[in-house]
Design an enzyme around this catalytic site. Structure first.
Site, mmCIF file in Angstrom:
data_model
loop_
_atom_site.group_PDB
_atom_site.id
_atom_site.type_symbol
_atom_site.label_atom_id
_atom_site.label_comp_id
_atom_site.label_asym_id
_atom_site.label_seq_id
_atom_site.Cartn_x
_atom_site.Cartn_y
_atom_site.Cartn_z
ATOM 1 N N SER A 546 0.847 -1.186 0.000
ATOM 2 C CA SER A 546 0.000 0.000 0.000
ATOM 3 C C SER A 546 0.890 1.247 0.000
ATOM 4 O O SER A 546 1.699 1.425 -0.904
ATOM 5 C CB SER A 546 -0.956 -0.035 1.187
ATOM 6 O OG SER A 546 -1.995 0.893 1.028
ATOM 7 N N ASP A 632 -9.744 -3.341 -5.783
ATOM 8 C CA ASP A 632 -9.202 -2.508 -4.716
ATOM 9 C C ASP A 632 -9.707 -1.080 -4.879
ATOM 10 O O ASP A 632 -9.545 -0.471 -5.935
ATOM 11 C CB ASP A 632 -7.670 -2.535 -4.787
ATOM 12 C CG ASP A 632 -6.997 -1.930 -3.572
ATOM 13 O OD1 ASP A 632 -7.649 -1.158 -2.846
ATOM 14 O OD2 ASP A 632 -5.807 -2.227 -3.355
ATOM 15 N N HIS A 666 -8.475 -4.559 -1.452
ATOM 16 C CA HIS A 666 -7.206 -4.062 -0.932
ATOM 17 C C HIS A 666 -6.508 -5.085 -0.040
ATOM 18 O O HIS A 666 -5.284 -5.161 -0.008
ATOM 19 C CB HIS A 666 -7.440 -2.771 -0.152
ATOM 20 C CG HIS A 666 -6.201 -2.013 0.162
ATOM 21 N ND1 HIS A 666 -5.390 -1.459 -0.809
ATOM 22 C CD2 HIS A 666 -5.611 -1.708 1.348
ATOM 23 C CE1 HIS A 666 -4.366 -0.838 -0.231
ATOM 24 N NE2 HIS A 666 -4.471 -0.979 1.076
#
Length: 697
Positions: A546, A632, A666
């Protein structure tokens, strides 16, 4: 097999008189069949490139699976007249939520066995997930009486949930259905449910009230947050006397409150928002008087704790201070019960926990002591206001997670459960320690290291980093990590600036116009591992996910010669493009983290110097594996897709691999077996790239 080559379809981004020609922005349209075909071709190429060590993936997967107790139970937590716990069963992907009535000693949890008298299954997530490629629970909230369960689920990975209500007495689902909501659900008695909705940019911006037994079209909008930098949440205090709406940005917060007994009343603002001032509120009852216990930064960046009687709201700076601000202690929050309160904080980069009675010694905190140098401790969830014991969770790099009950009046700690490692585990065979790296500006950066004792010098190593949002990468045990350590790998974590390990200043000096400190800190940590003889650049893999994926992309450009490989999971590698699109999920709120390049040319120019995608150069790169998910909503799949395409076009070296989960969000795939398989794939790539296996590329 020849790697996929994405078509170049130039588009020009123009801001502040600067232009950037982007050849691969067309990959953003996931409704375009060409885009899906390209992602599938990338998956096929990755499969072909990694097929030689598919056996290693299987080995690591089987090791992870064999070490985890597949049929297991959590420690029961009391809420009202019930003990709540979860079960996992061998062969099933998801947990089963259960409860049994309280009996006997009210604060001693029952030992969970295969046969529990009076056991009631609340949710069998395996049944709910049947027929879905992806499934995730977003809320599971039982009303105070224990009669009703509100739960929500996501079947796409886009973090938009459907909520339903189950009558736990009859087992029947009620007619109430709420679609497209955010995480969580808060009961106000059994007549109302409060929940949150998101806008098109995936910002939680509205709080709604649902009257049980009515159609969702009749729900009442309680609060809407107009400022795009702010998100909202809703909850109740532990004593269940007040209902709160919290609005917050990265730098500022504001609370609204109403008595829980009157949930249809208008919410009252507590302390109006003031730029840069954050606060959190808990309720305490001292000498029969209700008081707000407020954690805030009005007296300094590391926060302090203040109190004020309920019903009076003088300015934050004028509240009575219970715990003074400290330059060396970062107060992270308090948790109040009827007879005592806990404070969670960090000092010296390590999380701490202290308790104080509510009475004559109000505010007289005693720290809980632990023997290890590197550990993590925190409250483990005990919702009961009158509880005389508090659940504590303890873990370290070598100590499997322990669940403890701490008796406040006696100071005694009772071990309720220790994470089991099937097949046996001896912590004395491993060691964890901290070293310090010197950043280019002289700052000392902590690096945590864990390895199997007796590992050779200049071993293969994995260096993990994150460094954003004041998130602290605290020590914790990992069963899956044993598959790396037992093959002679060193695992290290670089606690770089931008995280919160060393206080608020550590965060402030790794964000916005100081963001490059995060990258240079990480490179200094890699250099330090090499200087100490722990590894070599040819055997060192870097990993981040991320926002940590942005770190990976940046160090790949800045110091590619220092790493054998870069593992970037759902990586934020095209930050300037994303943050210049206010319509994208989370973008406007991110301006307080990264800066606002949309309006500020200085921020634009600064971000342009480090944005990974825009700075790919004609140079030799290490091997790169980027892992992403099609659905995501936080870091869109297009970012790593563009990055890998640019690396293939401009860079040299590699190989550059992209793996896209086509039915996930995600957090990656759902289901524990699929997650273990995904971890095994990433670890196998890491082992091969670092030379810690017997397979040659």
């Amino acid at each position: 097999m020849i790697p996929p080559v994405a078509a170049k379809r130039p588009s020009t981004r123009a801001f502040h008189g600067r232009e950037f020609v982007d050849d691969y922005e067309w990959l953003r349209d996931k409704d375009n069949p060409e885009v899906i075909a390209h992602l599938e071709a990338e998956n096929a190429y990755t499969d072909a490139q990694t097929s030689a060590w598919s056996g290693l993936v299987d080995d690591v997967y089987n090791e992870i699976k064999s070490r985890i107790k597949e049929t297991d139970m959590s420690v029961p937590v009391r809420q009202g007249d019930w003990w709540y716990y979860g079960r996992t069963i061998e062969g099933k992907d998801y947990a089963i939520s259960c409860r049994v009535p309280t009996a006997g000693e009210p604060w001693t949890p029952p030992e969970v066995t295969d046969e529990m008298p009076g056991e009631q299954v609340l949710l069998d997530v395996n049944e709910l997930a049947a027929g879905h490629e992806f499934f995730s629970i977003g809320a599971s909230s039982v009303s105070t009486s224990g009669r009703l369960l509100a739960y929500s689920y996501d079947t796409a990975g886009d973090e938009r949930f459907t909520l339903r209500v189950k009558d736990l007495q009859t087992g029947e689902s009620l007619d109430d259905v709420l679609e497209g909501i955010f995480y969580g659900a808060t009961w106000a008695g059994e007549d109302y449910l409060f929940y949150v909705r998101v806008d098109d940019a995936w910002r939680p911006y509205q709080v709604w009230r649902h009257a049980l037994g009515t159609d969702a079209s009749e729900d009442v909008l309680v609060y809407e947050e107009p400022d795009e930098k702010f998100g909202v949440g809703v909850g109740v205090d532990r004593a269940e006397r007040y209902l709160f709406i919290a609005a917050s940005s990265s730098l500022t917060s504001e609370y609204r409150v109403v008595p829980l007994a009157d949930p249809t009343a208008s919410f009252e603002v507590m302390w109006p928002r003031e730029a840069g001032i954050e606060y959190g509120v808990n309720l305490a009852v001292v000498g029969g008087e209700e008081q707000w216990v407020v954690t805030h930064n009005a007296h300094g960046p590391n926060f302090c704790v203040s109190t004020v009687p309920v019903g009076t709201l003088p300015p934050l700076r004028e509240l009575d201070v219970l715990v003074e601000h400290s330059d060396t202690v970062r107060v992270e929050g308090v948790d109040t019960y009827r007879d005592f309160m806990f404070m969670e904080y960090r000092r010296g980069g390590i999380s701490r926990l202290a308790v104080a009675p509510l009475g004559e010694r109000f505010g007289d905190f005693t720290e809980l002591a632990f023997s290890e140098e590197l550990y993590t401790v925190g409250l483990g969830g005990n919702p009961e206001w009158e509880a005389p014991v508090v659940r504590v969770v303890y873990s370290s790099y070598t100590q499997p997670t322990q669940v403890l009950d701490y008796n406040v009046s006696t100071g005694e700690t009772t071990l309720l459960k220790e994470q089991e490692v099937e097949g046996g585990y001896d912590p004395s065979e491993y060691e964890a320690f901290r070293v310090w790296a010197t950043a280019p500006d002289g700052e000392q950066v902590p690096v945590s290291v864990v390895r199997r004792r007796g590992v050779e010098k200049q071993a293969p190593a994995l260096l993990y980093g994150y460094g954003s949002y004041e998130a602290s990468m605290d020590p914790g045990f990992s069963v899956s990590r044993l598959s790396l350590l037992d093959r002679g790998m060193v695992w290290a974590c670089a606690h770089v600036r931008g995280g919160g390990e060393m206080g608020r200043g550590w965060y402030d000096n790794g964000k916005m116009l100081h963001k490059t400190n995060t990258f240079t800190d990480f490179i200094a940590c890699a250099d330090r591992l090499v200087e100490l003889g722990l590894t070599t650049p040819e055997r060192l893999v870097a990993e981040g996910g991320s926002a940590g994926g942005l770190l990976m992309g940046a160090v790949a450009n800045m110091a590619p010669e220092k790493f054998a490989g870069i593992l970037a999971v759902v990586p934020f590698v095209d930050p300037l493009t994303s943050i210049l699109k206010p319509e994208l999920p989370l973008t406007v709120g991110e301006w307080e983290e990264w800066g606002d390049p949309y309006h500020d040319p200085e921020v634009y120019d600064y971000m342009a110097t480090y944005a990974p995608y825009e700075n790919v150069a004609d140079q030799e790169y290490p091997a790169v594996l980027a892992v992403t998910s099609l659905n995501d909503t936080r870091v869109l799949y297009v970012e790593p897709a563009k990055w890998i395409a640019k690396l293939r076009e401009v860079g040299r070296g590699g190989p550059f691999l992209l793996k896209t989960e086509m039915s996930a969000g995600h957090g990656g795939v759902s289901g524990r077996y699929a997650k273990w398989k995904q971890t095994a794939f990433e670890y196998a790539w890491t082992l091969v790239t670092a030379g810690a296996d017997e397979v040659t590329r």
